[in-house]
Scaffold this motif. Structure first.
Motif, PDB file in Angstrom:
ATOM      1  N   LEU A   1       0.838  -1.201   0.000  1.00 23.35           N
ATOM      2  CA  LEU A   1       0.000   0.000   0.000  1.00 23.35           C
ATOM      3  C   LEU A   1       0.876   1.256   0.000  1.00 23.35           C
ATOM      4  O   LEU A   1       0.597   2.211  -0.733  1.00 23.35           O
ATOM      5  CB  LEU A   1      -0.919  -0.010   1.225  1.00 23.35           C
ATOM      6  CG  LEU A   1      -1.899   1.153   1.372  1.00 23.35           C
ATOM      7  CD1 LEU A   1      -2.911   1.147   0.234  1.00 23.35           C
ATOM      8  CD2 LEU A   1      -2.625   1.083   2.711  1.00 23.35           C
TER       9      LEU A   1
ATOM     10  N   VAL B   1       2.252   1.911  -3.495  1.00 28.57           N
ATOM     11  CA  VAL B   1       1.266   2.512  -4.402  1.00 28.57           C
ATOM     12  C   VAL B   1       1.150   4.008  -4.121  1.00 28.57           C
ATOM     13  O   VAL B   1       1.128   4.830  -5.048  1.00 28.57           O
ATOM     14  CB  VAL B   1      -0.108   1.827  -4.242  1.00 28.57           C
ATOM     15  CG1 VAL B   1      -1.189   2.603  -4.986  1.00 28.57           C
ATOM     16  CG2 VAL B   1      -0.049   0.406  -4.765  1.00 28.57           C
ATOM     17  N   ILE B   2       1.090   4.385  -2.835  1.00 23.91           N
ATOM     18  CA  ILE B   2       0.983   5.802  -2.471  1.00 23.91           C
ATOM     19  C   ILE B   2       2.210   6.568  -2.938  1.00 23.91           C
ATOM     20  O   ILE B   2       2.111   7.648  -3.531  1.00 23.91           O
ATOM     21  CB  ILE B   2       0.794   5.952  -0.952  1.00 23.91           C
ATOM     22  CG1 ILE B   2      -0.543   5.324  -0.513  1.00 23.91           C
ATOM     23  CG2 ILE B   2       0.840   7.423  -0.540  1.00 23.91           C
ATOM     24  CD1 ILE B   2      -0.713   5.240   0.985  1.00 23.91           C
TER      25      ILE B   2
ATOM     26  N   ASN C   1       2.257   6.933  -6.735  1.00 17.84           N
ATOM     27  CA  ASN C   1       1.221   7.850  -7.201  1.00 17.84           C
ATOM     28  C   ASN C   1       1.596   9.301  -6.940  1.00 17.84           C
ATOM     29  O   ASN C   1       1.472  10.158  -7.815  1.00 17.84           O
ATOM     30  CB  ASN C   1      -0.109   7.511  -6.518  1.00 17.84           C
ATOM     31  CG  ASN C   1      -1.227   8.435  -6.961  1.00 17.84           C
ATOM     32  OD1 ASN C   1      -1.477   9.464  -6.338  1.00 17.84           O
ATOM     33  ND2 ASN C   1      -1.895   8.075  -8.038  1.00 17.84           N
TER      34      ASN C   1
ATOM     35  N   GLU D   1      -5.843   4.915 -10.939  1.00 14.18           N
ATOM     36  CA  GLU D   1      -5.012   4.969  -9.735  1.00 14.18           C
ATOM     37  C   GLU D   1      -5.847   4.750  -8.476  1.00 14.18           C
ATOM     38  O   GLU D   1      -5.409   4.089  -7.532  1.00 14.18           O
ATOM     39  CB  GLU D   1      -4.283   6.319  -9.658  1.00 14.18           C
ATOM     40  CG  GLU D   1      -3.178   6.493 -10.688  1.00 14.18           C
ATOM     41  CD  GLU D   1      -2.045   5.500 -10.496  1.00 14.18           C
ATOM     42  OE1 GLU D   1      -1.714   5.188  -9.335  1.00 14.18           O
ATOM     43  OE2 GLU D   1      -1.489   5.032 -11.501  1.00 14.18           O
TER      44      GLU D   1
ATOM     45  N   LYS E   1      -6.585   1.094  -8.277  1.00 12.44           N
ATOM     46  CA  LYS E   1      -5.397   0.352  -7.833  1.00 12.44           C
ATOM     47  C   LYS E   1      -5.172   0.533  -6.336  1.00 12.44           C
ATOM     48  O   LYS E   1      -4.867  -0.424  -5.621  1.00 12.44           O
ATOM     49  CB  LYS E   1      -4.169   0.839  -8.617  1.00 12.44           C
ATOM     50  CG  LYS E   1      -2.903   0.045  -8.320  1.00 12.44           C
ATOM     51  CD  LYS E   1      -1.795   0.395  -9.308  1.00 12.44           C
ATOM     52  CE  LYS E   1      -1.268   1.784  -9.112  1.00 12.44           C
ATOM     53  NZ  LYS E   1      -0.053   2.065  -9.917  1.00 12.44           N
ATOM     54  N   PHE E   2      -5.371   1.774  -5.866  1.00 11.30           N
ATOM     55  CA  PHE E   2      -5.220   2.038  -4.434  1.00 11.30           C
ATOM     56  C   PHE E   2      -6.283   1.286  -3.629  1.00 11.30           C
ATOM     57  O   PHE E   2      -5.981   0.701  -2.584  1.00 11.30           O
ATOM     58  CB  PHE E   2      -5.331   3.537  -4.167  1.00 11.30           C
ATOM     59  CG  PHE E   2      -5.305   3.901  -2.708  1.00 11.30           C
ATOM     60  CD1 PHE E   2      -4.107   3.988  -2.013  1.00 11.30           C
ATOM     61  CD2 PHE E   2      -6.495   4.138  -2.023  1.00 11.30           C
ATOM     62  CE1 PHE E   2      -4.085   4.306  -0.666  1.00 11.30           C
ATOM     63  CE2 PHE E   2      -6.476   4.458  -0.675  1.00 11.30           C
ATOM     64  CZ  PHE E   2      -5.279   4.545  -0.006  1.00 11.30           C
ATOM     65  N   ASP E   3      -7.524   1.320  -4.126  1.00 14.82           N
ATOM     66  CA  ASP E   3      -8.620   0.624  -3.422  1.00 14.82           C
ATOM     67  C   ASP E   3      -8.334  -0.862  -3.282  1.00 14.82           C
ATOM     68  O   ASP E   3      -8.628  -1.479  -2.242  1.00 14.82           O
ATOM     69  CB  ASP E   3      -9.948   0.825  -4.169  1.00 14.82           C
ATOM     70  CG  ASP E   3     -10.512   2.223  -3.963  1.00 14.82           C
ATOM     71  OD1 ASP E   3     -10.054   2.907  -3.039  1.00 14.82           O
ATOM     72  OD2 ASP E   3     -11.407   2.621  -4.729  1.00 14.82           O
TER      73      ASP E   3
ATOM     74  N   LYS F   1      -5.325  -2.415  -3.154  1.00 16.75           N
ATOM     75  CA  LYS F   1      -4.296  -2.636  -2.141  1.00 16.75           C
ATOM     76  C   LYS F   1      -4.822  -2.291  -0.746  1.00 16.75           C
ATOM     77  O   LYS F   1      -4.505  -2.973   0.239  1.00 16.75           O
ATOM     78  CB  LYS F   1      -3.048  -1.793  -2.445  1.00 16.75           C
ATOM     79  CG  LYS F   1      -2.405  -2.084  -3.799  1.00 16.75           C
ATOM     80  CD  LYS F   1      -1.928  -3.518  -3.893  1.00 16.75           C
ATOM     81  CE  LYS F   1      -1.260  -3.776  -5.241  1.00 16.75           C
ATOM     82  NZ  LYS F   1      -0.887  -5.195  -5.405  1.00 16.75           N
ATOM     83  N   ASN F   2      -5.632  -1.234  -0.685  1.00 14.18           N
ATOM     84  CA  ASN F   2      -6.204  -0.820   0.597  1.00 14.18           C
ATOM     85  C   ASN F   2      -7.167  -1.880   1.134  1.00 14.18           C
ATOM     86  O   ASN F   2      -7.193  -2.165   2.333  1.00 14.18           O
ATOM     87  CB  ASN F   2      -6.936   0.510   0.424  1.00 14.18           C
ATOM     88  CG  ASN F   2      -7.290   1.160   1.742  1.00 14.18           C
ATOM     89  OD1 ASN F   2      -6.621   0.967   2.751  1.00 14.18           O
ATOM     90  ND2 ASN F   2      -8.364   1.928   1.754  1.00 14.18           N
TER      91      ASN F   2
END
Length: 600
Positions: free
Chosen positions: A214, A217-218, A221, A237, A240-242, A244-245
């Motif tokens: 996570l 990804v942050i 981004n 994006e 993709k974040f959702d 991993k989150n």
């Protein structure tokens, strides 16, 4: 246990503080266990009529005060004793917390410094393959987990052991029957905790790795936010974040559920034990085989005894999490650093280079460069052209010993490259990358950062040679202009020229431009190359580029295809034979003619 052995290495110089903390815990525990005894004497002997059942020094102290009758008339004295015991316990707990906090902060500081220092000396290949977000997570979140364990749980383990030892002795002296009953459930809870320790470790590791993904990804981004906005990739994006989150949330929730089950079951068992003792105790008090004061004291001690057992879940969980974090830190420290052999040579480097039959592969049976051979004389400009993946950058990486070649020979000034000290070698090679990295500092700091005690005149001269001096002066703050994180306030060409100025300030005998002139216009490109030739005729320059007009004036042009030299020679020589160079030259020139025809 390897991780905890590693931890012991960092405790050097701080062990006395932990010993002091444990001594304070022992004293605080003694003050705690005296309290219920005071309550017992007060109920049974001061309020009640039973004879005072206490050690001789306590009886002598009471007699000096005037005997039991004085305490009966001044019951507040018993309360004052309890208050003083509480204050004493609080003082020792304060020093316990203070010293354990100081020791943990010191240990973690040394750990951070060691990890950071180790990362600086790891190989180029390691940093190419590893995820930055995962490294950030290990250096921050994992180390913070270890700090909390050292500051709180480590001392609590000692406190739990001391309480169990002291309280059990007192409980047996009060009533053997109740003590045996109260101890019956302790082994069950310890076994339950041991099983939990094994299972929760893997859950913590999975959650930790999910947090690292996570973080990656942050980090990616935020670093590439301008690209995301430019291509309208916000929805992608966010998705993709959702993802991993969600993974992190699910794994963390699974961990919380396991902790919840442990707390619930262990609390239920402990409270069931308390209820059993209370029922039996009341029965024995009513039958006259146990005094009320003893029962009250015993219930207090039972709570003290069950406290370490109830806390074992949290201690075990944090110990398990700390073990995972320690293993993740250990993985970094176990990575072999670039070996700095002090016996390696530090010869004079002036730019004479000879490459003979060099072959290199990143992985077995995956050759990147094959039988590369050419010679370079001091002061020459070498141009390298080739399609993506042909090995251009790899060849330059070999020259700086970011990787070591498998076969063949590379000599600088007649000295084999592998026998030259890496640090010494890299101090003589200036590299300007295709994607320059600028620090969130002023332009002056970014240019002068590569040269110790850089003079202002040196900074100005290198900026002029990079064709960026006049542009900088047009800024409101001039050379003091802050470029922002990664140079976001500058255009691509401006960042490129600042990075070129940073390389030029040191007068390296070997300069490498890894497709770094592509972000500047053709006219500026020509001026920079002309300036480079006039600036230092003894500097050997390598230019990697896809713009053939940039390469045409080079003393030697090397064309790489599929890791091999397909063509080598001057511009005129290569234009007289069929090949990739002539083909690209014709294509680019025809495109320029078409643009001129339409008035672009």
């Amino acid at each position: 246990m390897n991780g905890f052995r590693l931890l012991l290495k960092f405790t050097k110089g701080d062990k006395l503080k932990y010993i002091g903390s444990i001594i304070c815990v022992a004293l605080a525990t003694i003050f705690s266990i005296i309290g219920p005894l005071v309550i017992r004497v007060t109920i049974d002997s001061i309020i009640g009529n039973a004879p005072i059942n206490a050690p001789n020094y306590v009886v002598n102290f009471i007699n000096k005060l005037g005997g039991k009758s004085v305490l009966v008339q001044n019951i507040w004295i018993c309360g004052l004793v309890l208050v003083l015991l509480t204050i004493g316990r609080g003082i020792f707990l304060y020093f316990k917390g203070k010293w354990s906090a100081e020791a943990s902060e010191s240990i973690v500081k040394k750990m951070r410094e060691k990890v950071y220092d180790h990362l600086q000396h790891l190989s180029y290949d390691y940093h190419v393959k590893v995820e930055t977000g995962d490294l950030v997570q290990r250096c921050t979140s994992d180390i913070e987990t270890i700090r909390k364990f050292l500051a709180i749980q480590l001392v609590e383990i000692g406190q739990a052991i001391l309480i169990l030892a002291f309280v059990l002795v007192i409980m047996f002296s009060l009533d053997t029957r109740l003590t045996i009953i109260s101890m019956s459930i302790v082994p069950l809870i310890f076994i339950f905790g041991a099983v939990f320790f094994v299972k929760v470790g893997s859950s913590f590791e999975l959650a930790d790795k999910a947090e690292g993904r996570l973080t990656t990804v942050i980090q990616e981004n935020l670093t590439g936010m301008r690209v995301v906005r430019a291509f309208g990739r916000q929805d992608y994006e966010i998705k993709k974040f959702d993802e991993k989150n969600r993974d992190y949330k699910n794994l963390t929730y699974n961990l919380v559920k396991q902790l919840g089950w442990y707390w619930s079951i262990s609390d239920f068992l402990c409270l069931l034990q308390m209820a059993g003792i209370l029922i039996l105790g009341v029965y024995w008090v009513s039958s006259g085989t146990l005094t009320l004061g003893t029962l009250v004291a015993f219930i207090s001690y039972e709570s003290m005894l069950l406290w370490p057992v109830r806390q074992m879940g949290r201690i075990i969980a944090d110990m398990s999490k700390s073990r995972v974090s320690l293993e993740r830190i250990k993985e970094i420290l176990d990575e072999p650093i670039e070996i700095e052999n002090r016996q390696l040579l530090k010869p004079e480097i002036n730019g004479d280079i000879e490459i003979n039959n060099v072959t290199f592969e990143y992985e077995k049976n995956r050759t990147v460069l094959k039988d590369i051979s050419f010679k370079v004389k001091k002061g020459q400009t070498i141009a390298i052209l080739g399609p993506t993946g042909s090995g251009k950058t790899t060849l330059i990486n070999l020259l700086g010993r970011l990787y070591d070649y498998d076969k063949g020979s590379i000599k600088i000034n007649g000295v084999e490259l592998k026998s030259i000290d890496k640090k010494w070698l890299r101090k003589h090679i200036g590299i300007v990358l295709q994607e320059p990295f600028l620090y969130a500092k002023s332009i002056k700091d970014n240019i002068g950062i590569s040269k110790k005690y850089a003079k202002e005149s040196d900074i100005f001269d290198s900026a002029k040679d990079a064709c960026i001096h006049d542009v900088i002066l047009d800024f409101e703050e001039g050379y003091d202009t802050l470029v922002g994180e990664r140079g976001v306030t500058l255009s691509g060409g401006q960042k490129q020229r600042v990075s070129i100025a940073r390389a030029l300030i040191n007068n390296y005998p070997i300069l490498v431009f890894d497709d770094s002139l592509s972000a500047v216009d053709t006219e500026t490109d020509s001026i920079i190359r002309k300036t480079l030739k006039e600036r230092n005729k003894n500097t050997t320059t390598f230019i990697i580029s896809h713009r053939v007009t940039t390469l045409a004036e080079a003393d030697l042009i090397i064309v790489l295809e599929k890791g091999e030299i397909s063509q080598i020679g001057t511009h005129d020589e290569l234009m007289n034979v069929s090949g990739l160079y002539k083909k690209i030259w014709n294509i680019q020139n025809s495109l320029e003619d078409e643009l001129l025809d339409v008035g672009v």
